[in-house]
Design a protein around this motif. Structure first.
Motif: not given
Length: 261
Positions: A25, A27-28, A83-84, A87-88, A91, A147-148
C-alpha cells in the motif's frame, strides 16, 4: 463505502491491527501539490470554473505515498485522485479488511453473557461473510500481476483471517442464545395469534373479564373502588338492599311468622 467520493482513508495503525502488510500500500503514489501548508490538492489541468478545485489551479505536483497523505487531501480533490486499477483494487480491499476487523473487534470485546436472537440478527447483518465474494473477486484477478500480485495475495490472507474471526464470533453468539426450538415455538404462537382474528377477540374478552373481576375484588363492604369495577359494585349493592337480612333467633312455631332480631 461510496466510490464516487474517491478512495477511502486508510490509517497505518488500523491496517497493522487488522493483519495487513502496509508495504504494498505504501508503494501506491498520487501526484499532489499545495501552496505552502494546508490540504494537498490534485493539480488542475483546467482553469477557472472548469477546475475541480479552485485551490488546485497553477499547482505543480509530485508523487507522494497516498498512505501518508490521504487524510490531508482536499475533499474536492479526493474524488479525482487516480491510481492504477490494480492498486485501486488493493486499496479498496484493505478498506474492507479494516472495516470488518473493527466490527469483529467490538464484538470480541463485549462482556460474556446471554445473547438474544434479535441481537444475533443485527450482528449477522454486518458480518464479513456478506462481503466475502466481492472482496475475493476484486483481488483474485490481480494475484498473478507482477506489480501488485504479492500485495493481492497477502490481502486475501488478511481478509480470510478476519472472516474466520467473524464466523467464530457468530458461532459464540448462537451458542449463548436461547434454544432455537423454544424461540420458534413462542414466535409461531405469536404469529398465529396475530393472524387469527377470533383468537384476538377471545383474548380481548378474557382480558376485559379479568379487569372486571379485579374491580369487584377490590371493593370493600359493598362500596366500589372505582373504575369499571365501581359500576359493578354499585349494581351489586343495589341488589343486596332487597334481600331479607338473616335471623339471629327464630320464634316458636306458634308465635307467628317472621323472626326476632
Amino acid at each position: 463505502m461510496r466510490r464516487d467520493r474517491g478512495l477511502p482513508v486508510l490509517r497505518e495503525k488500523e491496517l497493522l491491527a487488522a493483519g495487513v502488510d502496509v508495504g504494498p500500500l505504501r508503494r501506491i503514489t498520487v501526484v499532489l501539490g499545495r501552496a505552502g501548508g494546508g490540504k494537498w490538492h490534485v493539480p488542475a489541468k483546467a482553469a477557472g470554473w472548469q477546475s475541480h478545485c479552485r485551490y488546485a489551479q497553477h499547482l505543480t505536483g509530485s508523487p507522494l505515498a497516498l498512505l501518508d497523505v490521504c487524510e490531508q487531501v482536499c475533499r474536492h480533490c479526493a474524488p479525482v485522485a487516480r491510481v492504477e486499477p490494480g492498486e485501486e483494487a488493493l486499496w479498496w480491499a484493505a478498506a474492507d479488511v479494516v472495516a470488518a476487523d473493527g466490527r469483529v473487534r467490538r464484538l470480541e470485546e463485549q462482556e460474556a453473557g446471554p445473547r438474544s436472537w434479535e441481537g444475533y440478527a443485527r450482528v449477522l447483518w454486518e458480518a464479513a461473510r456478506h462481503r466475502d465474494a466481492e472482496v475475493r473477486r476484486g483481488l483474485e484477478s490481480w494475484t498473478a500481476d507482477p506489480s501488485v500480485g504479492a500485495g493481492a495475495r497477502q490481502m486475501l490472507k488478511a481478509w480470510s483471517g478476519v472472516l474466520e474471526r467473524s464466523e467464530t464470533v457468530l458461532a459464540g453468539w448462537r451458542a449463548a442464545a436461547p434454544a432455537a426450538r423454544e424461540v420458534t415455538s413462542v414466535s409461531g404462537a405469536c404469529d398465529a395469534v396475530a393472524a387469527d382474528g377470533n383468537v384476538q377477540r377471545t383474548g380481548q374478552e378474557l382480558a376485559a373479564a379479568v379487569l372486571q373481576s379485579g374491580g369487584r375484588s377490590r371493593s370493600t363492604c359493598g362500596r366500589p373502588s372505582g373504575g369499571r369495577g365501581a359500576a359493578s359494585g354499585t349494581r351489586a349493592a343495589r341488589r343486596l338492599r332487597h334481600v331479607r337480612p338473616p335471623c339471629w333467633r327464630w320464634k316458636p312455631s306458634g308465635a307467628g311468622r317472621g323472626c326476632a332480631m
